[in-house]
Each structure stands twice: as C-alpha cells, then as structure tokens.
Write a protein that holds these residues in place. Structure first.
Motif, PDB file in Angstrom:
ATOM      1  N   PHE A 109     -53.040  46.443  47.289  1.00  0.00           N
ATOM      2  CA  PHE A 109     -52.001  47.280  46.690  1.00  0.00           C
ATOM      3  C   PHE A 109     -52.647  48.448  45.965  1.00  0.00           C
ATOM      4  O   PHE A 109     -53.600  48.265  45.192  1.00  0.00           O
ATOM      5  CB  PHE A 109     -51.148  46.492  45.699  1.00  0.00           C
ATOM      6  CG  PHE A 109     -50.166  47.370  44.970  1.00  0.00           C
ATOM      7  CD1 PHE A 109     -48.989  47.761  45.580  1.00  0.00           C
ATOM      8  CD2 PHE A 109     -50.452  47.845  43.697  1.00  0.00           C
ATOM      9  CE1 PHE A 109     -48.098  48.612  44.927  1.00  0.00           C
ATOM     10  CE2 PHE A 109     -49.574  48.695  43.038  1.00  0.00           C
ATOM     11  CZ  PHE A 109     -48.390  49.072  43.656  1.00  0.00           C
ATOM     12  N   THR A 110     -52.116  49.660  46.198  1.00  0.00           N
ATOM     13  CA  THR A 110     -52.667  50.865  45.581  1.00  0.00           C
ATOM     14  C   THR A 110     -51.548  51.735  45.018  1.00  0.00           C
ATOM     15  O   THR A 110     -50.657  52.158  45.751  1.00  0.00           O
ATOM     16  CB  THR A 110     -53.463  51.689  46.613  1.00  0.00           C
ATOM     17  OG1 THR A 110     -54.550  50.909  47.097  1.00  0.00           O
ATOM     18  CG2 THR A 110     -53.989  52.977  46.004  1.00  0.00           C
ATOM     19  N   PRO A 111     -51.580  52.037  43.719  1.00  0.00           N
ATOM     20  CA  PRO A 111     -50.661  53.027  43.165  1.00  0.00           C
ATOM     21  C   PRO A 111     -51.095  54.430  43.595  1.00  0.00           C
ATOM     22  O   PRO A 111     -52.288  54.734  43.624  1.00  0.00           O
ATOM     23  CB  PRO A 111     -50.810  52.856  41.647  1.00  0.00           C
ATOM     24  CG  PRO A 111     -51.603  51.594  41.454  1.00  0.00           C
ATOM     25  CD  PRO A 111     -52.422  51.423  42.684  1.00  0.00           C
ATOM     26  N   ALA A 112     -50.104  55.283  43.908  1.00  0.00           N
ATOM     27  CA  ALA A 112     -50.389  56.671  44.282  1.00  0.00           C
ATOM     28  C   ALA A 112     -49.421  57.552  43.519  1.00  0.00           C
ATOM     29  O   ALA A 112     -48.209  57.483  43.728  1.00  0.00           O
ATOM     30  CB  ALA A 112     -50.235  56.876  45.783  1.00  0.00           C
ATOM     31  N   SER A 113     -49.941  58.389  42.639  1.00  0.00           N
ATOM     32  CA  SER A 113     -49.064  59.059  41.681  1.00  0.00           C
ATOM     33  C   SER A 113     -49.567  60.439  41.317  1.00  0.00           C
ATOM     34  O   SER A 113     -50.746  60.754  41.497  1.00  0.00           O
ATOM     35  CB  SER A 113     -48.979  58.197  40.409  1.00  0.00           C
ATOM     36  OG  SER A 113     -48.196  58.809  39.412  1.00  0.00           O
ATOM     37  N   GLY A 114     -48.661  61.241  40.787  1.00  0.00           N
ATOM     38  CA  GLY A 114     -49.059  62.482  40.156  1.00  0.00           C
ATOM     39  C   GLY A 114     -49.626  62.243  38.767  1.00  0.00           C
ATOM     40  O   GLY A 114     -50.197  63.148  38.171  1.00  0.00           O
ATOM     41  N   ARG A 115     -49.456  61.034  38.251  1.00  0.00           N
ATOM     42  CA  ARG A 115     -49.990  60.691  36.934  1.00  0.00           C
ATOM     43  C   ARG A 115     -51.519  60.703  36.946  1.00  0.00           C
ATOM     44  O   ARG A 115     -52.147  60.537  37.982  1.00  0.00           O
ATOM     45  CB  ARG A 115     -49.510  59.298  36.523  1.00  0.00           C
ATOM     46  CG  ARG A 115     -48.018  59.206  36.215  1.00  0.00           C
ATOM     47  CD  ARG A 115     -47.593  57.770  36.020  1.00  0.00           C
ATOM     48  NE  ARG A 115     -46.196  57.647  35.642  1.00  0.00           N
ATOM     49  CZ  ARG A 115     -45.765  57.156  34.481  1.00  0.00           C
ATOM     50  NH1 ARG A 115     -46.646  56.746  33.574  1.00  0.00           N
ATOM     51  NH2 ARG A 115     -44.482  57.085  34.202  1.00  0.00           N
ATOM     52  N   ASN A 146     -51.916  63.152  42.291  1.00  0.00           N
ATOM     53  CA  ASN A 146     -51.448  63.535  43.626  1.00  0.00           C
ATOM     54  C   ASN A 146     -52.563  63.607  44.660  1.00  0.00           C
ATOM     55  O   ASN A 146     -52.555  64.455  45.556  1.00  0.00           O
ATOM     56  CB  ASN A 146     -50.677  64.863  43.581  1.00  0.00           C
ATOM     57  CG  ASN A 146     -49.238  64.660  43.181  1.00  0.00           C
ATOM     58  OD1 ASN A 146     -48.641  63.622  43.469  1.00  0.00           O
ATOM     59  ND2 ASN A 146     -48.660  65.639  42.516  1.00  0.00           N
ATOM     60  N   GLY A 147     -53.529  62.704  44.537  1.00  0.00           N
ATOM     61  CA  GLY A 147     -54.576  62.598  45.540  1.00  0.00           C
ATOM     62  C   GLY A 147     -55.836  63.373  45.238  1.00  0.00           C
ATOM     63  O   GLY A 147     -56.809  63.285  45.991  1.00  0.00           O
ATOM     64  N   THR A 148     -55.857  64.101  44.123  1.00  0.00           N
ATOM     65  CA  THR A 148     -57.053  64.882  43.810  1.00  0.00           C
ATOM     66  C   THR A 148     -58.136  64.052  43.132  1.00  0.00           C
ATOM     67  O   THR A 148     -59.283  64.498  43.032  1.00  0.00           O
ATOM     68  CB  THR A 148     -56.714  66.075  42.898  1.00  0.00           C
ATOM     69  OG1 THR A 148     -56.156  65.589  41.666  1.00  0.00           O
ATOM     70  CG2 THR A 148     -55.724  67.007  43.572  1.00  0.00           C
TER      71      THR A 148
END
Length: 286
Positions: free
Chosen positions: A58-64, A86-88
């Motif tokens: 499980f992986t959270p993917a967020s702009g946070r 956001n992936g940066t």
C-alpha cells in the motif's frame, strides 16, 4: 469471475475482479482515502495488515508533503513507500528514493508572478515546498490554518526566496475557486513547467516531468509489479496520470466529473470509505 457490484446511496459502483492478482494499491489522500476531517479511517489499519499478509503493497500518493504523510501513517508505516508532493518526492522507510526539483531562476519568476496576483486583488497564498520544510510568507491565521492541513513542517518567513532548501513544488491556495481564479493567470508558467489543479482551492506548480503517474511507474519497476497488478484511487486532476499506470483505476464518487470520465471504475466516496470497500472486495475475491 463476473464483476462485483457495490451498492451505496442508491448508486452502483463496479469493481472488476477478473485476474485479481493485485500486488500494489496506490491511493490519493484528500477526497479519496481520508475522511472529510482529514483523518485516516480507523478501519484502515486492520486492512493494511491484511494487505501485507496477502503480499499487497500500500502506498499513499498525495500533494501533501512527506512529513505530513509520515505523521498520518506513523502508527504503522514500516516498509511503506510515500509518493509526496504530487510525485516530486518519493520516500521509502524514511530514505529518499527519487525527487525532482525546481530551478532557482524559475522559482524567482514564479514567486514574482504570484506576488503580483496577490497585490492585484487575488486572495491567495503560496507555499514554497522544500524537502526539509514548506515555507510561507503570508502569516494570517486563516491561511496558516489551510496550509497546516497539508504541511506538517511549515515555516513562516519574511521572504520565501531567502530560505535554504531543495524545492520540489510551489503550491498555491486561492480562497476563491482556483480553477476559475489564479489558475487562469499563470499561463506563462505552463510554457516550461507543469501546473495542475489539485483541489477546489489548490494548484501546484512543478517540474515539467512531475506527476504521480511517473512515481507510480518508478515504484512498479522497483517492486517488479505490473499495471495489471496495480489498483489506484483518486479524485482530482493531479491523480489522472496514475490512472494510466494501472489496469484498475478508480475515481471516487465525489471526484471531479472530468476525472470520473478518465477512470475505469467508480468507487464509493471517501466518507463511505470507498477505498477500503473496494480493496476488501478485491482481497475477498482471491
């Protein structure tokens, strides 16, 4: 196996259970996994244990930012990967896996533009997002409260350009609707960098190649997982690149209408714990 239909609030949500060898679940946070009060549902932790026992990552993917995500999952985050900003900025077990950073000249130009919009009447604040902290120069309580929802490590300064960090993103909060407000005033930044509306009031300015989908693809390669073994969940424009990296792409019931059109399936809302409902159904089908 035939599709399973999940019913809630008189609407139907499909989740394909064909070839149910799911090995990676990636979920956006706000409007997706988190409840409206920005908390992780209590029922998630038992499901996380079940996913691990079944060999599902499980992986959270967020702009946070990473610090905020780490705090949200500090109860049980051992071995977890985080797709932040956001992936940066991608982190696993506290160590950086990959990052994309903004050039100093571009940051100076973007901040000048945003300061000009604020001076010209746009009620907005901006966050310069570094690896160590996020930095703001608008210090009123209302904006700080909005920023604190997403930035656990937050520093108020006189001038964000006088800080010392590696910067991965500029986040903009428009107290009006950002899609019809500040987002319409930054076309010159889009010529060289990526600008994405990430919520009703937020937009993010990032390196041109940055998006959550790129980070998901890197994670798949690292784990030896295919798109057919991946399920992703999202609700806004900063999630759509993830949809292209997974055979099972789910837009939440409360997602932006255009985002729903780009996902393969629909999941119940975040308040109905749609991510948990779908993942549980997938595991039950094994």
């Amino acid at each position: 196996m035939a599709d399973t239909v999940l019913e809630t609030d008189d609407r139907h949500y499909e989740t394909s259970l064909d070839g149910n060898d799911v090995r990676l679940v990636v979920a956006d946070m706000d409007g997706t996994l988190l409840l409206d009060d920005h908390t992780v549902p209590d029922e998630f932790w038992a499901l996380l244990t079940r996913m691990r026992e079944a060999g599902v990552e499980f992986t959270p993917a967020s702009g946070r930012q990473y610090a905020t995500l780490a705090k949200l999952f500090e109860r049980d985050s051992e071995g977890m990967s985080f797709i932040a900003e956001n992936g940066t900025f991608v982190v696993r077990d506290g160590a950086e896996v990959s990052s994309l950073t903004l050039e100093t000249a571009f940051i100076t130009r973007a901040i000048a533009l945003l300061r000009g919009l604020a001076a010209g009447g746009h009620d907005l604040g901006f966050v310069l997002c570094g690896k160590k902290s996020a930095y703001i120069e608008r210090g009123d309580d209302e904006f700080i409260a909005e920023a604190r929802n997403y930035y656990e490590a937050l520093t108020v300064v006189d001038d964000v350009l006088d800080t010392d960090d590696e910067y991965v993103k500029i986040a903009v909060y428009d107290f009006a609707e950002v899609e019809t407000g500040a987002a319409t005033e930054v076309d010159e930044l889009r010529e060289s960098h990526r600008v994405v509306v990430s919520g009703h009031h937020w937009m993010d300015i990032m390196p041109p190649e940055a998006n959550k989908g790129r980070a998901v693809r890197q994670l798949q390669e690292r784990l030896g997982v295919t798109a057919a073994q991946t399920a992703v969940f999202g609700d806004f424009f900063n999630d759509v690149e993830m949809f292209r990296e997974a055979d099972r792409s789910y837009a939440m019931a409360g997602a932006h209408p255009e985002v729903k059109e780009l996902a393969r399936y629909l999941a119940p809302s975040n308040q109905e714990q749609g991510v948990l409902t779908v993942v549980t159904a997938l595991l039950d089908a094994r």
